[in-house]
Design a protein around this motif. Structure first.
Motif, PDB file in Angstrom:
ATOM      1  N   TYR A 146     -25.199  39.800  42.585  1.00 26.18           N
ATOM      2  CA  TYR A 146     -25.832  41.071  42.236  1.00 26.18           C
ATOM      3  C   TYR A 146     -26.857  40.875  41.118  1.00 26.18           C
ATOM      4  CZ  TYR A 146     -22.027  43.086  44.984  1.00 26.18           C
ATOM      5  OH  TYR A 146     -21.154  43.391  45.996  1.00 26.18           O
ATOM      6  N   SER A 147     -26.554  39.951  40.190  1.00 24.00           N
ATOM      7  CA  SER A 147     -27.543  39.611  39.159  1.00 24.00           C
ATOM      8  C   SER A 147     -28.777  39.005  39.801  1.00 24.00           C
ATOM      9  CB  SER A 147     -26.942  38.633  38.150  1.00 24.00           C
ATOM     10  OG  SER A 147     -25.887  39.206  37.427  1.00 24.00           O
ATOM     11  N   TYR A 148     -28.579  38.107  40.778  1.00 26.13           N
ATOM     12  CA  TYR A 148     -29.726  37.524  41.468  1.00 26.13           C
ATOM     13  C   TYR A 148     -30.573  38.604  42.131  1.00 26.13           C
ATOM     14  CZ  TYR A 148     -26.666  33.332  41.456  1.00 26.13           C
ATOM     15  OH  TYR A 148     -25.836  32.301  41.133  1.00 26.13           O
ATOM     16  N   ALA A 149     -29.890  39.537  42.800  1.00 25.89           N
ATOM     17  CA  ALA A 149     -30.605  40.594  43.512  1.00 25.89           C
ATOM     18  C   ALA A 149     -31.427  41.433  42.546  1.00 25.89           C
ATOM     19  CB  ALA A 149     -29.615  41.465  44.283  1.00 25.89           C
ATOM     20  N   CYS A 150     -30.839  41.792  41.412  1.00 25.27           N
ATOM     21  CA  CYS A 150     -31.561  42.633  40.452  1.00 25.27           C
ATOM     22  C   CYS A 150     -32.680  41.865  39.761  1.00 25.27           C
ATOM     23  CB  CYS A 150     -30.581  43.187  39.419  1.00 25.27           C
ATOM     24  SG  CYS A 150     -29.817  44.751  39.919  1.00 25.27           S
ATOM     25  N   GLN A 151     -32.455  40.592  39.483  1.00 25.36           N
ATOM     26  CA  GLN A 151     -33.526  39.810  38.873  1.00 25.36           C
ATOM     27  C   GLN A 151     -34.692  39.643  39.845  1.00 25.36           C
ATOM     28  OE1 GLN A 151     -31.291  36.340  37.821  1.00 25.36           O
ATOM     29  NE2 GLN A 151     -30.295  37.344  36.085  1.00 25.36           N
ATOM     30  N   GLY A 152     -34.385  39.446  41.121  1.00 25.67           N
ATOM     31  CA  GLY A 152     -35.451  39.379  42.120  1.00 25.67           C
ATOM     32  C   GLY A 152     -36.180  40.703  42.243  1.00 25.67           C
ATOM     33  N   TRP A 153     -35.416  41.805  42.221  1.00 26.94           N
ATOM     34  CA  TRP A 153     -36.042  43.120  42.291  1.00 26.94           C
ATOM     35  C   TRP A 153     -36.947  43.354  41.085  1.00 26.94           C
ATOM     36  CZ3 TRP A 153     -36.383  47.241  39.093  1.00 26.94           C
ATOM     37  CH2 TRP A 153     -36.863  48.450  39.639  1.00 26.94           C
ATOM     38  N   ALA A 154     -36.451  43.000  39.883  1.00 25.39           N
ATOM     39  CA  ALA A 154     -37.235  43.213  38.662  1.00 25.39           C
ATOM     40  C   ALA A 154     -38.534  42.416  38.706  1.00 25.39           C
ATOM     41  CB  ALA A 154     -36.410  42.819  37.435  1.00 25.39           C
ATOM     42  N   TYR A 155     -38.457  41.168  39.160  1.00 24.96           N
ATOM     43  CA  TYR A 155     -39.669  40.357  39.237  1.00 24.96           C
ATOM     44  C   TYR A 155     -40.643  40.926  40.260  1.00 24.96           C
ATOM     45  CZ  TYR A 155     -42.709  36.379  40.178  1.00 24.96           C
ATOM     46  OH  TYR A 155     -43.804  35.576  40.370  1.00 24.96           O
ATOM     47  N   ALA A 156     -40.124  41.330  41.419  1.00 26.97           N
ATOM     48  CA  ALA A 156     -40.987  41.909  42.448  1.00 26.97           C
ATOM     49  C   ALA A 156     -41.624  43.211  41.985  1.00 26.97           C
ATOM     50  CB  ALA A 156     -40.188  42.141  43.730  1.00 26.97           C
ATOM     51  N   ALA A 157     -40.936  43.918  41.069  1.00 22.60           N
ATOM     52  CA  ALA A 157     -41.460  45.189  40.555  1.00 22.60           C
ATOM     53  C   ALA A 157     -42.421  45.002  39.388  1.00 22.60           C
ATOM     54  CB  ALA A 157     -40.299  46.092  40.133  1.00 22.60           C
ATOM     55  N   GLY A 158     -42.699  43.756  39.028  1.00 23.31           N
ATOM     56  CA  GLY A 158     -43.682  43.500  37.977  1.00 23.31           C
ATOM     57  C   GLY A 158     -43.107  43.251  36.600  1.00 23.31           C
ATOM     58  N   HIS A 159     -41.791  43.136  36.464  1.00 24.40           N
ATOM     59  CA  HIS A 159     -41.166  42.857  35.178  1.00 24.40           C
ATOM     60  C   HIS A 159     -40.982  41.362  34.991  1.00 24.40           C
ATOM     61  CE1 HIS A 159     -40.261  47.134  34.574  1.00 24.40           C
ATOM     62  NE2 HIS A 159     -39.855  47.157  35.838  1.00 24.40           N
ATOM     63  N   ASP A 160     -40.846  40.947  33.756  1.00 25.87           N
ATOM     64  CA  ASP A 160     -40.569  39.548  33.441  1.00 25.87           C
ATOM     65  C   ASP A 160     -39.072  39.394  33.215  1.00 25.87           C
ATOM     66  OD1 ASP A 160     -40.296  37.002  32.494  1.00 25.87           O
ATOM     67  OD2 ASP A 160     -41.791  37.164  30.895  1.00 25.87           O
ATOM     68  N   PRO A 161     -38.335  38.824  34.162  1.00 24.47           N
ATOM     69  CA  PRO A 161     -36.877  38.712  34.012  1.00 24.47           C
ATOM     70  C   PRO A 161     -36.449  37.803  32.865  1.00 24.47           C
ATOM     71  CG  PRO A 161     -37.544  38.423  36.305  1.00 24.47           C
ATOM     72  CD  PRO A 161     -38.777  38.332  35.468  1.00 24.47           C
ATOM     73  N   TYR A 162     -37.410  37.031  32.309  1.00 20.08           N
ATOM     74  CA  TYR A 162     -37.063  36.158  31.197  1.00 20.08           C
ATOM     75  C   TYR A 162     -37.108  36.887  29.847  1.00 20.08           C
ATOM     76  CZ  TYR A 162     -37.712  32.402  34.601  1.00 20.08           C
ATOM     77  OH  TYR A 162     -37.619  31.583  35.700  1.00 20.08           O
ATOM     78  N   THR A 163     -37.622  38.095  29.847  1.00 19.74           N
ATOM     79  CA  THR A 163     -37.677  38.866  28.599  1.00 19.74           C
ATOM     80  C   THR A 163     -36.991  40.227  28.714  1.00 19.74           C
ATOM     81  OG1 THR A 163     -39.849  39.781  29.203  1.00 19.74           O
ATOM     82  CG2 THR A 163     -39.827  37.755  27.896  1.00 19.74           C
ATOM     83  N   VAL A 164     -36.797  40.720  29.939  1.00 14.54           N
ATOM     84  CA  VAL A 164     -36.233  42.058  30.148  1.00 14.54           C
ATOM     85  C   VAL A 164     -34.966  41.940  30.982  1.00 14.54           C
ATOM     86  CG1 VAL A 164     -36.638  44.358  31.119  1.00 14.54           C
ATOM     87  CG2 VAL A 164     -38.518  43.106  30.054  1.00 14.54           C
ATOM     88  N   GLY A 165     -33.886  42.553  30.522  1.00 17.53           N
ATOM     89  CA  GLY A 165     -32.661  42.581  31.299  1.00 17.53           C
ATOM     90  C   GLY A 165     -32.799  43.489  32.505  1.00 17.53           C
ATOM     91  N   VAL A 166     -31.911  43.329  33.465  1.00 18.08           N
ATOM     92  CA  VAL A 166     -32.046  44.094  34.705  1.00 18.08           C
ATOM     93  C   VAL A 166     -31.797  45.577  34.481  1.00 18.08           C
ATOM     94  CG1 VAL A 166     -31.491  42.134  36.173  1.00 18.08           C
ATOM     95  CG2 VAL A 166     -29.631  43.580  35.319  1.00 18.08           C
ATOM     96  N   ALA A 167     -31.008  45.929  33.466  1.00 15.96           N
ATOM     97  CA  ALA A 167     -30.787  47.345  33.181  1.00 15.96           C
ATOM     98  C   ALA A 167     -32.064  47.982  32.648  1.00 15.96           C
ATOM     99  CB  ALA A 167     -29.645  47.517  32.190  1.00 15.96           C
ATOM    100  N   ALA A 168     -32.721  47.315  31.688  1.00 19.32           N
ATOM    101  CA  ALA A 168     -33.963  47.846  31.121  1.00 19.32           C
ATOM    102  C   ALA A 168     -35.076  47.876  32.159  1.00 19.32           C
ATOM    103  CB  ALA A 168     -34.386  47.007  29.923  1.00 19.32           C
TER     104      ALA A 168
END
Length: 498
Positions: free
Chosen positions: A104-126
């Motif tokens: 589920y973490s993988y899924a949310c990190q992939g979603w966050a990256y696809a949505a334009g967020h940087d998963p290395y600086t922003v958590g999936v909740a934020a």
């Protein structure tokens, strides 16, 4: 067709169907109390259908571990091992995420990256992931610790999946592809090291850790291991060596191997531990400093190219290096340094001292790991250096055993241990070493350390587990000290040709 020294037909048949029954029970446990979406881990007492789920889990794990262990010296044949391991995977492919919520973490990190967020600086909740309720609470606000290649793959899964279930299916498909890639590499690596293929395939594929955690749990370690083993296979099959199938030249093959190993690092940083030992495998001819710099340099160049390209394509650079620091937020006694820190804190409490030994113990563990990795590499290099009478199988085995031990040391001395980490050394040692109990026994124990919903049993056994782990370390230290005081046994006599 069975091979000489293989187990009896009755024993093999019993193991096959006991393991299959175990896999079916684990699948039932997954549906009764697995890592379902939006249902956080609740522990053994509050698990839905608790007694039934827990009973299926324990019995299924015992059956799979027992069946795997009973044939640890080798299945009847490699073909039999492949068929049996595949048979065990079939029920687990029908299970929901099992024994971990990392997918589920993988899924949310992939979603966050696809949505334009940087998963290395922003958590999936934020980042606002719509599936964040399914992520384990401890990882909702932490940056991604995975490499840029895996984030690209996770983003592709989240984009094509069309929703959580589709994303999970694609992530499991990636994990299965990694396991299949590793499965294809096992015979060639075992043959190059002079290890029985039927044993290597059985140990590497039939382990419950592979089916439960790499496939049913869909851990990205499967992708890392597939790329890692393929890179090592290219090295042991370099042009000019026996049975080399590559059409490219030697330099090209080294670059290809380096790219594959670099891609493994771009999935999960742990693969970097293998690179110095892979450089020993890359040397063609006599192992001299010049040959090491030449061939190891080409290998390292390929790895660097892969990392740079993956980082550029992702647009995230090396931000994942910073995310690695947060992977130690979880504190469990299953990590030996953490266990020692717990015990020191317990003793400190008796004299009124505040707790704070865990970070120190973890830092000491990392220093010991660095020293041990250098020592392992130097020992392997000293064994091979300057010899022109070492057969290819012996040279490959020397380097790969050292790489497997290095991965085992990384698992043992890292700040955090999860059961699927044991697959790192397992697959490398399965194809390279002749003695197996010392690494298969910990893998068998590790299979019992989680519950179907991803809850770690270490959470409920903190004090006794830490004390037991520390006592085990003391016993091992005493045994090691005694072994060092013994006079060395005579080694093999190397005779130069002619």
């Amino acid at each position: 067709m069975t091979e000489p020294g293989s187990p009896s037909d009755a024993r093999a048949r019993s193991a096959r169907y006991a393991g299959l029954a175990g896999a079916a029970l684990l699948t039932v446990a997954a549906w009764l109390g697995g890592a379902m979406p939006a249902v956080p881990p609740v522990g053994p007492g509050a698990m839905p259908y608790g007694p039934a789920a827990l009973g299926c889990w324990l019995l299924g794990t015992a059956l799979m571990v027992g069946a795997w262990w009973s044939l640890r010296h080798g299945a009847p044949s490699a073909r039999w091992a492949y068929r049996t391991a595949g048979l065990w995977l079939l029920p687990l492919l029908a299970a929901p995420p099992l024994a971990s919520r990392d997918v589920y973490s993988y899924a949310c990190q992939g979603w966050a990256y696809a949505a334009g967020h940087d998963p290395y600086t922003v958590g999936v909740a934020a980042a606002g992931c719509p599936w964040v309720d399914s992520v384990a609470p401890i990882w909702r606000d932490t940056p991604a610790p995975y490499g840029p290649l895996f984030l690209l793959l996770a983003a592709l899964a989240a984009t094509l999946g069309g929703g959580l279930l589709g994303t999970l299916a694609l992530l499991r498909s990636l994990a299965l592809a990694g396991v299949l890639l590793a499965a294809c590499c096992l015979p060639g690596l075992a043959r190059a090291c002079g290890v029985p293929i039927r044993r290597a395939v059985w140990l590497g594929l039939a382990s419950p850790l592979v089916g439960v955690h790499l496939v049913a749990g869909a851990h990205n370690d499967a992708v890392m291991l597939g790329l890692l083993l393929l890179g090592l296979l290219v090295l042991v099959r370099l042009p000019g060596r026996p049975r080399a199938p590559l059409a490219v030249g030697q330099s090209g093959a080294l670059l290809v191997a380096g790219v594959l190993l670099g891609l493994a690092v771009a999935v999960k940083a742990t693969a970097v531990v293998v690179l110095p030992f892979a450089a020993l495998t890359a040397v063609r001819g006599r192992h001299t400093v010049g040959a090491l710099l030449r061939d190891g340099g080409l290998l390292s160049g390929g790895a660097a190219i892969a990392l740079v390209v993956a980082s550029v394509l992702s647009g995230l650079g090396l931000g994942w290096v910073g995310g690695l620091a947060r992977s130690g937020d979880s504190q469990q006694w299953t990590s030996p340094p953490t266990a020692v820190g717990f015990v020191v804190d317990y003793l400190g409490e008796l004299v009124g001292r505040e707790a704070g030994a865990v970070p120190v113990a973890r830092a000491v563990g990392l220093v010991l790991l660095a020293v041990l990795l250098v020592a392992l590499w130097w020992r392997a290099w000293a064994t091979l250096r300057g010899r022109d009478d070492v057969r290819p199988a012996a040279a490959a085995r020397t380097a790969l055993v050292a790489a497997g031990v290095a991965l085992a040391a990384t698992v043992a001395l890292a700040p955090v241990f999860h059961p699927w980490y044991a697959t790192w050394p397992l697959l490398v040692l399965a194809v390279s070493t002749t003695r197996t109990t010392w690494f298969t026994l910990p893998c068998a124990v590790a299979a019992f350390l989680t519950l179907p919903d991803g809850t770690s049993l270490a959470r409920y056994t903190k004090a006794p587990g830490a004390i037991a782990m520390t006592a085990l370390l003391l016993v091992l230290a005493v045994l090691a000290a005694r072994a060092l005081r013994r006079p060395p046994e005579p080694g093999p006599t190397w005779r130069r040709p002619g």
